[in-house]
Scaffold this active site. Structure first.
Site, short mmCIF file in Angstrom:
data_model
loop_
_atom_site.label_atom_id
_atom_site.label_comp_id
_atom_site.label_asym_id
_atom_site.label_seq_id
_atom_site.Cartn_x
_atom_site.Cartn_y
_atom_site.Cartn_z
CB ALA A 60 -0.93 0.00 1.21
CB THR A 66 0.54 6.68 0.67
OG1 THR A 66 1.96 6.59 0.56
CG2 THR A 66 0.02 5.47 1.44
NE ARG A 85 -0.77 -3.82 8.93
CZ ARG A 85 -1.18 -4.41 7.82
NH1 ARG A 85 -1.11 -3.77 6.68
NH2 ARG A 85 -1.62 -5.65 7.85
CD GLN A 92 1.70 -7.29 0.27
OE1 GLN A 92 2.56 -6.42 0.36
NE2 GLN A 92 1.28 -7.99 1.30
CG ASP A 129 -3.72 0.84 -6.22
OD1 ASP A 129 -3.16 0.26 -7.18
OD2 ASP A 129 -3.08 1.28 -5.23
CG HIS A 180 -3.81 -9.25 -1.31
ND1 HIS A 180 -3.05 -8.44 -0.50
CD2 HIS A 180 -3.45 -10.51 -1.00
CE1 HIS A 180 -2.26 -9.18 0.26
NE2 HIS A 180 -2.49 -10.44 -0.02
CB SER A 189 5.11 -4.52 1.35
OG SER A 189 4.50 -5.59 2.05
CB SER A 190 3.55 -3.59 6.73
OG SER A 190 2.50 -4.44 6.29
CB ILE A 234 8.05 5.03 -2.22
CG1 ILE A 234 8.12 4.03 -1.06
CG2 ILE A 234 8.02 4.30 -3.55
CD1 ILE A 234 6.82 3.31 -0.79
#
Length: 252
Positions: free
Chosen positions: A29, A33, A41, A106, A109, A126, A200-201, A243
């Site tokens: 995600a 952003t 999160r 993952q 969008d 996903h 990614s977390s 990023i």
């Protein structure tokens, strides 16, 4: 390895990119952003108010299906008009230049597709939130048809082909991972000589196993993420910079 400064880490990142010939991007995600798409999160995330309905509840309950579609369209409105950013364009450039065999994501969008990466070079672990599918026959349904009908009637959609339940084409909590996508992701991962985990977390499994597989297969592993991850200690390089700026030189 972690550097004392973001600039040093970004410089080493680009040195590693310059040396690599099979760069596989793995995105979460955080890459979106900058485009205005909220992640799960962060404090105050709208996802916390509009949490996805678990798969079993969706199947079992008409009321849950109604609520799932209400939340779906509420979240769509949060990132309506979002477009690819520098991070997406950087990975697209690596693919178009033949330096990347593809991207594993993952995200739901569709921004990697919008950045110009051919769909066959993208593995969506996903699913995709920009259309819907019938859970019985697999027929694709467009949201532009579903939304006005849902908002007029309050009834969740059913399949025009077989009458089955129609759901956003995302993988919900409790829903089986798509086996073809998992196989394609594994095949891409073992091609990599540089595996780039971006935004990614790395806490959602089984997706988070792919950086580990890449590392065990001999690839160098780079993690670009604002927050620490549990895989930082096995990475060849950890970049804590934003990023978009970190990858911007590739997107030129």
């Amino acid at each position: 390895m972690q550097h004392d400064s973001d600039d040093d880490a970004v410089a080493e990142l680009h040195a590693m990119l310059d040396c690599a010939s099979a760069i596989v991007g793995f995105t979460g995600a955080g890459i979106s952003t900058e485009s205005g798409v909220p992640d799960f999160r962060s404090p105050g995330s709208p996802w916390m108010v509009n949490k996805p309905i678990p798969y079993e509840a969706f199947i079992a309950s008409h009321a849950a299906r109604v609520e799932a579609w209400r939340r779906k369209f509420t979240m769509d409105d949060h990132f309506a008009g979002a477009g690819p950013n520098r991070g997406h364009r950087a990975l697209a450039r690596l693919v178009s230049d033949g330096r990347s065999p593809g991207v594993i994501t993952q995200n739901i969008d569709n921004l990697h597709q919008a950045s110009g990466i051919p769909p066959e070079k993208i593995v969506e672990l996903h699913g995709n939130g920009t259309y819907a599918t019938c859970l019985t026959c697999g027929w694709r349904h467009e949201l532009t048809a579903i939304r006005p009908a849902f908002e007029a009637s309050g009834e969740p959609p059913s399949c025009i082909m077989c009458g089955g339940l129609v759901k956003s084409a995302t993988i919900s909590f409790g829903q089986a991972m798509p086996q073809v996508a998992m196989q394609r992701a594994h095949a891409l991962t073992i091609q990599a000589d540089l595996f780039l985990a971006v935004g990614s977390s790395l806490v959602v499994f089984p997706a988070a196993t792919f950086p580990v597989i890449a590392k065990r297969n001999g690839a160098r592993l780079v993690i670009i993420n604002r927050e620490p991850t549990e895989l930082d200690e096995i990475a060849d390089l950890v970049v804590r910079a934003e990023i978009g700026p970190a990858l911007a030189p590739l997107a030129q």
